[in-house]
Design a protein around this motif. Structure first.
Motif, mmCIF file in Angstrom:
data_model
loop_
_atom_site.group_PDB
_atom_site.id
_atom_site.type_symbol
_atom_site.label_atom_id
_atom_site.label_comp_id
_atom_site.label_asym_id
_atom_site.label_seq_id
_atom_site.Cartn_x
_atom_site.Cartn_y
_atom_site.Cartn_z
ATOM 1 N N ILE A 67 0.585 -1.012 0.023
ATOM 2 C CA ILE A 67 0.007 -0.014 0.058
ATOM 3 C C ILE A 67 0.794 1.290 -0.012
ATOM 4 O O ILE A 67 0.672 2.099 -0.651
ATOM 5 N N ALA A 68 2.037 1.371 0.858
ATOM 6 C CA ALA A 68 3.061 2.262 0.884
ATOM 7 C C ALA A 68 3.466 2.419 -0.551
ATOM 8 O O ALA A 68 3.553 3.491 -0.902
ATOM 9 N N LEU A 69 3.763 1.545 -1.254
ATOM 10 C CA LEU A 69 4.464 1.605 -2.596
ATOM 11 C C LEU A 69 3.491 2.364 -3.494
ATOM 12 O O LEU A 69 3.799 2.994 -4.305
ATOM 13 N N ILE A 70 2.223 1.761 -3.667
ATOM 14 C CA ILE A 70 1.243 2.414 -4.315
ATOM 15 C C ILE A 70 1.125 3.667 -4.163
ATOM 16 O O ILE A 70 1.095 4.481 -5.159
ATOM 17 N N PHE A 71 0.917 4.273 -2.858
ATOM 18 C CA PHE A 71 0.705 5.430 -2.706
ATOM 19 C C PHE A 71 1.950 6.540 -3.019
ATOM 20 O O PHE A 71 1.759 7.480 -3.683
ATOM 21 N N GLY A 72 3.176 5.757 -2.964
ATOM 22 C CA GLY A 72 4.299 6.546 -3.273
ATOM 23 C C GLY A 72 4.283 6.788 -5.020
ATOM 24 O O GLY A 72 4.838 7.711 -5.343
ATOM 25 N N LEU A 73 4.144 5.486 -5.724
ATOM 26 C CA LEU A 73 4.107 5.549 -6.923
ATOM 27 C C LEU A 73 3.219 6.691 -7.643
ATOM 28 O O LEU A 73 3.478 7.435 -8.377
ATOM 29 N N ILE A 74 1.818 6.532 -7.000
ATOM 30 C CA ILE A 74 0.783 7.746 -7.405
ATOM 31 C C ILE A 74 1.515 9.154 -7.306
ATOM 32 O O ILE A 74 1.122 9.946 -7.955
ATOM 33 N N GLY A 75 1.780 9.368 -6.161
ATOM 34 C CA GLY A 75 2.517 10.523 -5.601
ATOM 35 C C GLY A 75 3.531 11.007 -6.736
ATOM 36 O O GLY A 75 3.398 12.266 -7.275
ATOM 37 N N TYR A 76 4.451 10.133 -6.955
ATOM 38 C CA TYR A 76 5.318 10.366 -7.627
ATOM 39 C C TYR A 76 4.911 10.763 -9.205
ATOM 40 O O TYR A 76 5.603 11.512 -10.130
ATOM 41 N N VAL A 77 4.204 9.902 -9.673
ATOM 42 C CA VAL A 77 3.456 10.212 -11.007
ATOM 43 C C VAL A 77 2.846 11.366 -11.324
ATOM 44 O O VAL A 77 3.184 12.164 -12.369
ATOM 45 N N LYS A 78 1.990 11.638 -10.223
ATOM 46 C CA LYS A 78 1.604 13.066 -10.335
ATOM 47 C C LYS A 78 2.398 14.226 -10.398
ATOM 48 O O LYS A 78 2.283 15.425 -11.123
ATOM 49 N N LEU A 79 3.311 14.018 -9.561
ATOM 50 C CA LEU A 79 4.446 15.395 -9.560
ATOM 51 C C LEU A 79 5.357 15.348 -10.661
ATOM 52 O O LEU A 79 5.485 16.515 -11.276
ATOM 53 N N LYS A 80 5.767 14.319 -11.406
ATOM 54 C CA LYS A 80 6.427 14.296 -12.343
ATOM 55 C C LYS A 80 5.625 14.833 -13.725
ATOM 56 O O LYS A 80 6.297 15.088 -14.573
ATOM 57 N N ASN A 81 4.482 14.658 -13.586
ATOM 58 C CA ASN A 81 3.707 14.930 -14.619
ATOM 59 C C ASN A 81 2.986 16.155 -14.248
ATOM 60 O O ASN A 81 2.354 17.025 -15.486
ATOM 61 N N GLU B 38 2.756 20.366 -13.948
ATOM 62 C CA GLU B 38 3.365 21.554 -14.844
ATOM 63 C C GLU B 38 3.535 22.624 -13.817
ATOM 64 O O GLU B 38 4.214 23.889 -14.204
ATOM 65 N N THR B 39 3.348 22.346 -12.528
ATOM 66 C CA THR B 39 3.669 23.484 -11.645
ATOM 67 C C THR B 39 4.450 23.233 -10.514
ATOM 68 O O THR B 39 4.997 23.975 -9.813
ATOM 69 N N PHE B 40 4.605 21.921 -10.507
ATOM 70 C CA PHE B 40 5.765 21.205 -9.537
ATOM 71 C C PHE B 40 7.279 21.684 -9.984
ATOM 72 O O PHE B 40 7.722 20.982 -11.060
ATOM 73 N N PRO B 41 8.152 22.316 -9.419
ATOM 74 C CA PRO B 41 9.456 22.702 -9.772
ATOM 75 C C PRO B 41 10.293 21.525 -9.769
ATOM 76 O O PRO B 41 11.125 21.868 -10.946
ATOM 77 N N GLY B 42 10.142 20.482 -9.178
ATOM 78 C CA GLY B 42 11.146 19.228 -9.244
ATOM 79 C C GLY B 42 10.650 18.050 -10.026
ATOM 80 O O GLY B 42 10.875 17.179 -9.718
ATOM 81 N N ALA B 43 9.849 18.421 -11.008
ATOM 82 C CA ALA B 43 9.228 17.510 -11.769
ATOM 83 C C ALA B 43 10.000 16.491 -12.243
ATOM 84 O O ALA B 43 9.983 15.214 -12.377
ATOM 85 N N LYS B 44 11.393 16.788 -12.889
ATOM 86 C CA LYS B 44 12.510 16.030 -13.532
ATOM 87 C C LYS B 44 12.907 15.191 -12.268
ATOM 88 O O LYS B 44 13.276 13.801 -12.752
ATOM 89 N N GLY B 45 13.227 15.696 -11.161
ATOM 90 C CA GLY B 45 13.699 14.823 -9.951
ATOM 91 C C GLY B 45 12.824 13.784 -9.429
ATOM 92 O O GLY B 45 12.919 12.662 -9.211
ATOM 93 N N ALA B 46 11.316 14.160 -9.601
ATOM 94 C CA ALA B 46 10.094 13.197 -9.218
ATOM 95 C C ALA B 46 10.159 12.087 -10.177
ATOM 96 O O ALA B 46 10.090 10.936 -9.830
ATOM 97 N N LYS B 47 10.357 12.393 -11.582
ATOM 98 C CA LYS B 47 10.573 11.429 -12.536
ATOM 99 C C LYS B 47 11.607 10.026 -12.223
ATOM 100 O O LYS B 47 11.379 9.143 -12.301
ATOM 101 N N LEU B 48 12.753 10.621 -11.939
ATOM 102 C CA LEU B 48 14.111 9.941 -11.639
ATOM 103 C C LEU B 48 13.439 9.067 -10.501
ATOM 104 O O LEU B 48 13.951 7.878 -10.490
ATOM 105 N N VAL B 49 13.088 9.575 -9.371
ATOM 106 C CA VAL B 49 12.515 8.866 -8.096
ATOM 107 C C VAL B 49 11.386 7.689 -8.561
ATOM 108 O O VAL B 49 11.625 6.700 -7.936
ATOM 109 N N PHE B 50 10.592 8.177 -9.412
ATOM 110 C CA PHE B 50 9.763 7.149 -9.706
ATOM 111 C C PHE B 50 10.216 6.152 -10.706
ATOM 112 O O PHE B 50 9.943 4.807 -10.486
ATOM 113 N N ILE B 51 11.172 6.237 -11.709
ATOM 114 C CA ILE B 51 12.054 5.248 -12.240
ATOM 115 C C ILE B 51 12.574 4.399 -11.242
ATOM 116 O O ILE B 51 12.836 3.151 -11.343
ATOM 117 N N ALA B 52 13.083 4.972 -10.234
ATOM 118 C CA ALA B 52 14.140 4.266 -9.434
ATOM 119 C C ALA B 52 13.172 3.359 -8.429
ATOM 120 O O ALA B 52 13.490 2.193 -8.184
#
Length: 219
Positions: A140-154, A156-170
């Motif tokens: 459940i924690a993993l699912i919440f984390g994945l959803i959070g990072y997917v939304k942040l990497k996509n 348009e207003t989150f400054p660290g979208a590039k970093g969020a994408k890398l964490v999502f891939i990780a």
């Protein structure tokens, strides 16, 4: 968006992620190389004390849990920096951290049960329950984390979208590594270290993202 508030909050999250990642890897490595239930139980019976490896196995999950708590608190502050949409995404990361705290405590209890109880029927029953509970919480924690990072990497207003994408891939790599590691244990340790490096780099990018109004350019 307040640039100073963003930098301050993101820096706190970064250090919490750094601490959690380091101790989580140490905990994984120690569990893989030093966790021998029969040896620990024998030491307890023969000498009345547990080997030093036991204390490492117990302490590291507890320190990891403390880092998760720090991470959840830091994410709470980070959440307040954003508008409703991005704040909701960060909140999912905070929920993931809270669930990880509980899972870490359960891991410590599992190790304690294995090491101090020579009744294998009791071990199988209680540790089996703990393992299932911890596994469900971890999922459940993993699912919440994945959803959070997917939304942040996509976003348009989150400054660290590039970093969020890398964490999502990780995170995805970590899942694959865990599955393979169930059959080849050394793989999980190697992948865990790679994931930690990617997480740290990702949060460095998030921390160092420039905030100009609603636009962000990552350094």
């Amino acid at each position: 968006m307040d640039s100073l508030a963003y930098k301050s909050a993101a820096t706190k999250v970064f250090y919490s992620v750094l601490a959690y990642s380091i101790f989580n890897v140490l905990s994984t490595i120690c569990s893989a190389f030093f966790y021998v239930p029969d040896t620990m139980a024998k030491s307890l019976v023969e000498t009345g004390s547990l080997p030093s490896s036991f204390y490492a196995l117990m302490v590291l999950p507890l320190i990891t849990a403390a880092c998760c708590i720090y991470n959840a608190v830091a994410l709470k502050g980070f959440e307040k920096v954003f508008d409703e949409m991005d704040a909701s995404s960060v909140k999912k990361l905070r929920v993931s951290a809270i669930l990880s705290v509980v899972a870490s405590f359960i891991s410590a209890l599992m190790i304690l049960m294995f090491c101090v109880n020579d009744n294998y029927l009791t071990i199988i029953m209680f540790v089996g329950i703990f393992a299932i509970f911890a596994g469900v919480l971890g999922l459940i924690a993993l699912i919440f984390g994945l959803i959070g990072y997917v939304k942040l990497k996509n976003s348009e207003t989150f400054p660290g979208a590039k970093g969020a994408k890398l964490v999502f891939i990780a995170t995805i790599i970590g899942i694959v590594g865990a599955i393979i590691g169930a059959f080849v244990s050394i793989v999980s340790e190697i992948v865990a270290i790679a994931v930690v490096v990617m997480d740290i780099i990702g949060w460095i990018q998030i921390k160092n993202a420039d905030v100009v109004g609603n636009d962000a350019i990552t350094e």
